[in-house]
Design a protein around this motif. Structure first.
Motif, mmCIF file in Angstrom:
data_model
loop_
_atom_site.group_PDB
_atom_site.id
_atom_site.type_symbol
_atom_site.label_atom_id
_atom_site.label_comp_id
_atom_site.label_asym_id
_atom_site.label_seq_id
_atom_site.Cartn_x
_atom_site.Cartn_y
_atom_site.Cartn_z
ATOM 1 N N PHE A 41 0.719 -1.103 -0.179
ATOM 2 C CA PHE A 41 0.146 0.036 -0.050
ATOM 3 C C PHE A 41 0.896 1.282 0.072
ATOM 4 C CE2 PHE A 41 -3.405 -2.551 2.374
ATOM 5 C CZ PHE A 41 -3.824 -3.379 1.170
ATOM 6 N N GLY A 42 1.826 1.326 0.732
ATOM 7 C CA GLY A 42 2.840 2.500 0.830
ATOM 8 C C GLY A 42 3.468 2.683 -0.826
ATOM 9 N N VAL A 43 3.921 1.470 -1.223
ATOM 10 C CA VAL A 43 4.280 1.613 -2.736
ATOM 11 C C VAL A 43 3.393 2.033 -3.849
ATOM 12 C CG1 VAL A 43 5.195 0.166 -4.505
ATOM 13 C CG2 VAL A 43 6.244 -0.076 -2.319
ATOM 14 N N LEU A 44 2.159 1.790 -3.504
ATOM 15 C CA LEU A 44 1.045 2.278 -4.268
ATOM 16 C C LEU A 44 1.079 3.797 -4.221
ATOM 17 C CD1 LEU A 44 -1.985 -0.264 -4.043
ATOM 18 C CD2 LEU A 44 -0.560 0.523 -6.133
ATOM 19 N N MET A 45 0.861 4.228 -2.909
ATOM 20 C CA MET A 45 0.968 5.806 -2.386
ATOM 21 C C MET A 45 2.219 6.393 -3.265
ATOM 22 S SD MET A 45 -0.233 8.188 -0.678
ATOM 23 C CE MET A 45 0.477 9.712 -0.149
ATOM 24 N N VAL A 46 3.296 5.780 -3.168
ATOM 25 C CA VAL A 46 4.439 6.649 -3.641
ATOM 26 C C VAL A 46 4.194 6.665 -5.096
ATOM 27 C CG1 VAL A 46 6.839 6.414 -3.905
ATOM 28 C CG2 VAL A 46 5.898 6.177 -1.695
ATOM 29 N N MET A 47 3.916 5.398 -5.913
ATOM 30 C CA MET A 47 3.717 5.633 -7.175
ATOM 31 C C MET A 47 2.795 6.485 -7.671
ATOM 32 S SD MET A 47 4.186 1.485 -8.002
ATOM 33 C CE MET A 47 3.582 1.583 -9.616
ATOM 34 N N THR A 48 1.695 6.456 -7.061
ATOM 35 C CA THR A 48 0.375 7.174 -7.758
ATOM 36 C C THR A 48 0.441 8.710 -7.042
ATOM 37 O OG1 THR A 48 -1.235 6.659 -5.925
ATOM 38 C CG2 THR A 48 -0.919 5.134 -7.875
ATOM 39 N N GLY A 49 1.076 8.934 -5.954
ATOM 40 C CA GLY A 49 1.040 9.951 -5.211
ATOM 41 C C GLY A 49 -0.359 10.498 -4.678
ATOM 42 N N SER A 50 -1.286 9.689 -4.527
ATOM 43 C CA SER A 50 -2.608 9.793 -4.067
ATOM 44 C C SER A 50 -2.696 8.750 -2.903
ATOM 45 C CB SER A 50 -3.494 9.420 -5.270
ATOM 46 O OG SER A 50 -4.890 9.320 -4.462
ATOM 47 N N LEU A 51 -3.229 9.084 -1.803
ATOM 48 C CA LEU A 51 -3.753 8.208 -0.675
ATOM 49 C C LEU A 51 -4.939 7.503 -1.081
ATOM 50 C CD1 LEU A 51 -3.421 7.372 2.077
ATOM 51 C CD2 LEU A 51 -4.358 9.226 2.965
ATOM 52 N N LEU A 52 -5.790 8.044 -1.969
ATOM 53 C CA LEU A 52 -7.079 7.229 -2.220
ATOM 54 C C LEU A 52 -6.822 5.922 -2.866
ATOM 55 C CD1 LEU A 52 -10.182 7.545 -2.358
ATOM 56 C CD2 LEU A 52 -9.649 8.717 -4.615
ATOM 57 N N VAL A 53 -5.702 5.806 -3.914
ATOM 58 C CA VAL A 53 -5.561 4.491 -4.240
ATOM 59 C C VAL A 53 -5.228 3.312 -3.401
ATOM 60 C CG1 VAL A 53 -3.905 3.319 -6.122
ATOM 61 C CG2 VAL A 53 -4.717 5.685 -6.504
ATOM 62 N N PRO A 54 -4.322 3.577 -2.460
ATOM 63 C CA PRO A 54 -4.081 2.388 -1.568
ATOM 64 C C PRO A 54 -5.457 2.224 -0.384
ATOM 65 C CG PRO A 54 -2.736 4.239 -0.843
ATOM 66 C CD PRO A 54 -3.294 4.538 -2.074
ATOM 67 N N MET A 55 -6.064 3.403 -0.188
ATOM 68 C CA MET A 55 -7.398 3.210 0.565
ATOM 69 C C MET A 55 -8.238 2.274 -0.153
ATOM 70 S SD MET A 55 -7.923 7.042 1.958
ATOM 71 C CE MET A 55 -9.518 6.883 2.462
ATOM 72 N N ILE A 56 -8.426 2.425 -1.562
ATOM 73 C CA ILE A 56 -9.405 1.737 -2.369
ATOM 74 C C ILE A 56 -8.935 0.321 -2.371
ATOM 75 C CG2 ILE A 56 -10.353 1.271 -4.700
ATOM 76 C CD1 ILE A 56 -10.265 4.132 -5.057
ATOM 77 N N ALA A 57 -7.618 0.035 -2.688
ATOM 78 C CA ALA A 57 -6.876 -1.320 -2.613
ATOM 79 C C ALA A 57 -7.194 -2.073 -1.184
ATOM 80 C CB ALA A 57 -5.543 -1.079 -3.068
ATOM 81 N N HIS A 58 -7.108 -1.176 -0.180
ATOM 82 C CA HIS A 58 -7.276 -2.017 0.917
ATOM 83 C C HIS A 58 -8.818 -2.335 1.453
ATOM 84 C CE1 HIS A 58 -7.831 -2.142 5.545
ATOM 85 N NE2 HIS A 58 -6.487 -2.263 5.600
ATOM 86 N N GLY A 59 -9.503 -1.487 0.907
ATOM 87 C CA GLY A 59 -11.244 -1.725 0.969
ATOM 88 C C GLY A 59 -11.355 -2.936 0.050
ATOM 89 N N LEU A 60 -10.822 -3.035 -1.214
ATOM 90 C CA LEU A 60 -11.240 -4.182 -1.985
ATOM 91 C C LEU A 60 -10.748 -5.363 -1.462
ATOM 92 C CD1 LEU A 60 -10.575 -2.645 -5.533
ATOM 93 C CD2 LEU A 60 -12.766 -3.206 -4.503
ATOM 94 N N HIS A 61 -9.402 -5.593 -0.875
ATOM 95 C CA HIS A 61 -8.540 -6.554 -0.148
ATOM 96 C C HIS A 61 -9.544 -7.042 0.964
ATOM 97 C CE1 HIS A 61 -6.288 -8.432 2.804
ATOM 98 N NE2 HIS A 61 -5.605 -9.121 1.791
ATOM 99 N N ASP A 62 -10.138 -6.155 1.721
ATOM 100 C CA ASP A 62 -10.997 -6.502 2.843
ATOM 101 C C ASP A 62 -12.260 -7.088 2.497
ATOM 102 O OD1 ASP A 62 -8.824 -5.732 4.650
ATOM 103 O OD2 ASP A 62 -10.033 -3.931 5.417
ATOM 104 N N LEU A 63 -12.651 -6.410 1.515
ATOM 105 C CA LEU A 63 -14.071 -6.898 0.874
ATOM 106 C C LEU A 63 -13.888 -8.397 0.478
ATOM 107 C CD1 LEU A 63 -17.158 -6.233 0.463
ATOM 108 C CD2 LEU A 63 -16.310 -5.569 -1.885
ATOM 109 N N ALA A 64 -12.835 -8.722 -0.289
ATOM 110 C CA ALA A 64 -12.553 -10.180 -0.981
ATOM 111 C C ALA A 64 -12.335 -10.946 0.056
ATOM 112 C CB ALA A 64 -11.430 -9.948 -1.906
ATOM 113 N N ALA A 65 -11.587 -10.702 1.371
ATOM 114 C CA ALA A 65 -11.384 -11.537 2.378
ATOM 115 C C ALA A 65 -12.486 -11.757 3.178
ATOM 116 C CB ALA A 65 -10.157 -10.615 3.239
ATOM 117 N N TYR A 66 -13.431 -10.918 3.412
ATOM 118 C CA TYR A 66 -14.442 -11.128 4.075
ATOM 119 C C TYR A 66 -15.399 -12.238 3.301
ATOM 120 C CZ TYR A 66 -19.387 -10.387 5.746
ATOM 121 O OH TYR A 66 -20.669 -10.516 6.416
#
Length: 86
Positions: A41-66
């Motif tokens: 998630f940190g690498v996603l943040m650095v690569m995109t410059g946006s906090l929104l991208v890792p937040m969405i990735a985290h949410g999608l991961h949690d949804l899939a895990a659920y």
């Protein structure tokens, strides 16, 4: 000044992320997984410059895990024979 270096910032953020996901020693592997995710998630943040991208990735991961967890629980409860009183 150390936080101006992306690698150090990602490492610190990943450690904080993992600490926030600490359960107990029994689930140490889960903690390591959370550390790895924090790095990703940190690498996603650095690569995109946006906090929104890792937040969405985290949410999608949690949804899939659920969904996975729910299907495993459902499968376990339906495949286990129920004890019926006779």
């Amino acid at each position: 000044r150390a936080f101006e270096q992306p690698a150090i910032g990602v490492a610190v953020a990943a450690l904080v992320f993992a600490i926030c996901h600490w359960l107990r020693m029994k689930y140490f592997w889960f903690w390591l997984w959370a550390m790895w995710e924090g790095i990703l998630f940190g690498v996603l943040m650095v690569m995109t410059g946006s906090l929104l991208v890792p937040m969405i990735a985290h949410g999608l991961h949690d949804l899939a895990a659920y969904w996975l967890f729910q299907s495993l629980v459902r499968e376990q409860t339906t495949s286990t024979p129920k004890n019926k009183a006779r």
